[in-house]
Structure formats: C-alpha cells, structure tokens
Design a protein around this motif. Sequence first.
Motif, PDB file in Angstrom:
ATOM      1  N   TYR A  53       6.558  -0.840 -10.378  1.00 41.08           N
ATOM      2  CA  TYR A  53       5.496   0.149 -10.566  1.00 41.08           C
ATOM      3  C   TYR A  53       6.086   1.540 -10.759  1.00 41.08           C
ATOM      4  O   TYR A  53       7.028   1.935 -10.069  1.00 41.08           O
ATOM      5  N   ILE A  97      -3.232   3.721  -2.478  1.00 42.02           N
ATOM      6  CA  ILE A  97      -3.287   2.764  -3.581  1.00 42.02           C
ATOM      7  C   ILE A  97      -2.754   1.440  -3.066  1.00 42.02           C
ATOM      8  O   ILE A  97      -1.670   1.391  -2.485  1.00 42.02           O
ATOM      9  N   SER A  98      -3.506   0.364  -3.284  1.00 39.30           N
ATOM     10  CA  SER A  98      -3.037  -0.980  -2.960  1.00 39.30           C
ATOM     11  C   SER A  98      -2.615  -1.651  -4.264  1.00 39.30           C
ATOM     12  O   SER A  98      -3.423  -1.828  -5.174  1.00 39.30           O
ATOM     13  N   LYS A 139       0.831  -1.207   0.000  1.00 39.40           N
ATOM     14  CA  LYS A 139       0.000   0.000   0.000  1.00 39.40           C
ATOM     15  C   LYS A 139       0.863   1.253   0.000  1.00 39.40           C
ATOM     16  O   LYS A 139       1.850   1.334   0.723  1.00 39.40           O
ATOM     17  N   ASN A 198      -0.427   9.024  -8.544  1.00 35.93           N
ATOM     18  CA  ASN A 198      -1.045   8.436  -9.730  1.00 35.93           C
ATOM     19  C   ASN A 198      -0.158   7.329 -10.285  1.00 35.93           C
ATOM     20  O   ASN A 198       1.040   7.528 -10.480  1.00 35.93           O
ATOM     21  N   LYS A 199      -0.757   6.174 -10.550  1.00 36.92           N
ATOM     22  CA  LYS A 199      -0.030   5.064 -11.152  1.00 36.92           C
ATOM     23  C   LYS A 199       0.102   5.326 -12.645  1.00 36.92           C
ATOM     24  O   LYS A 199      -0.882   5.547 -13.333  1.00 36.92           O
ATOM     25  N   PHE A 253       5.136   5.535 -10.603  1.00 38.77           N
ATOM     26  CA  PHE A 253       4.168   6.458 -10.002  1.00 38.77           C
ATOM     27  C   PHE A 253       4.616   7.898 -10.152  1.00 38.77           C
ATOM     28  O   PHE A 253       5.806   8.183 -10.260  1.00 38.77           O
ATOM     29  N   SER A 305      -1.706  14.292  -5.243  1.00 39.68           N
ATOM     30  CA  SER A 305      -2.178  12.917  -5.426  1.00 39.68           C
ATOM     31  C   SER A 305      -1.057  12.026  -5.937  1.00 39.68           C
ATOM     32  O   SER A 305      -0.113  12.494  -6.562  1.00 39.68           O
ATOM     33  N   GLU A 316       0.361   5.461   0.475  1.00 40.92           N
ATOM     34  CA  GLU A 316      -0.621   6.444   0.939  1.00 40.92           C
ATOM     35  C   GLU A 316       0.057   7.797   1.086  1.00 40.92           C
ATOM     36  O   GLU A 316       1.193   7.891   1.546  1.00 40.92           O
ATOM     37  N   SER A 365      -6.715  -3.988  -8.054  1.00 41.13           N
ATOM     38  CA  SER A 365      -7.664  -3.950  -9.169  1.00 41.13           C
ATOM     39  C   SER A 365      -7.531  -5.155 -10.101  1.00 41.13           C
ATOM     40  O   SER A 365      -8.450  -5.469 -10.839  1.00 41.13           O
TER      41      SER A 365
END
Length: 182
Positions: A116, A60-61, A42, A132-133, A118, A130, A44, A65
Amino acid sequence: LSQPTDPMIAGELMVTGFSDFLHAVNDDLLMGLGQDENGLVKLELFNVADMTAPYSLGGISLGESEGASWGYSEARYNRHAFTYQVISDTQDRFLVPATLSFYNEQSGYQDEDRLYLFEINDKNTALTASINKVGYITAKRNERWYSSRNRGVIDGDAVYYINDSSVWSTLWSNPTQQEGPL
C-alpha cells in the motif's frame, strides 16, 4: 517519564482495535499501525499536540472497502518492512506491505499480497492532517502460504515492491499502471 521511578500517565485515548507499531510523524502527530476490531490491518493518525487530551484524526482498515475478511502486515512487528519518506514540511509518503484474505463461495479463501502507498497530508497543521491511500501494488501469490520478504522502496516517483524473490514496480503518480514480476 521525567521521573523514571514514578512514571505518570499524561493522557489516554480509547479506540477500537490496537496499535502494535507507533511512528512519530512530528511533535504533534503520531501514527499507529495495528489491527482493527475485525482482524484487518489498521492505520490511525493521532493528534498528540496536547498530551493530556490526545484524539484520533481518523483511521483506515486495509482491504475493508474490498471485502477482505482478514489481514496481516509484517510492518506491525518488523520495522524494516515499513518504508517512510519525508517529502516536505506538509507531506510525507510511506509504504505498508499487507497480506489480505478474501472469501467467496465459489473458491473459498484467497490470499493476496499488496504493498500500500500512503501519504500524510497537512502534517504541519495537526488539526487537519490526514492519511490518504494513493493505491497499492498487487503481487501474485507464489506456492508458499506466506512470503518471507515483503519490502517497499521509494526512489523519486518510482515504487518497488519486493515480494519473496520477485519485484513489482509502479509510479507514485500512477499506481494502477504496474509492472512485474521483474
């Protein structure tokens, strides 16, 4: 900690999950990397402009999704696995390696290594900042259950993912177009 013999709590915040690693984005923003309540990695973002009343700007985890059932990131415990780059007064980029586990009835549990990508946007305005991925690079798993080297490198628009003894690459502007292993 102005009086080390008598520290005091300036403020507190209750959130689900926890953060193992905290990264100061600027004086008003703090990013946490840890685990959510379901065992996924996660991220945050916290607004700490008022230390007496910090609050979450959202989390975001990783893999949630896509149906991941478990996740791990070496960056939670090893600062060298976390790559962070200041782009401008309003935006930063960072990379987080993660191993995710997916389950389906036909093949059981399947693990996948990812890097990932970001962005932190509007970081100069703590109220609207914010995470954002942008996307992720997927590395094909080798025979080992865990890769001992998971690192990301940003060089201009190019992103490199070092996973054990292999390297994958992509462009920040088009992360779905991936090359590797090199």
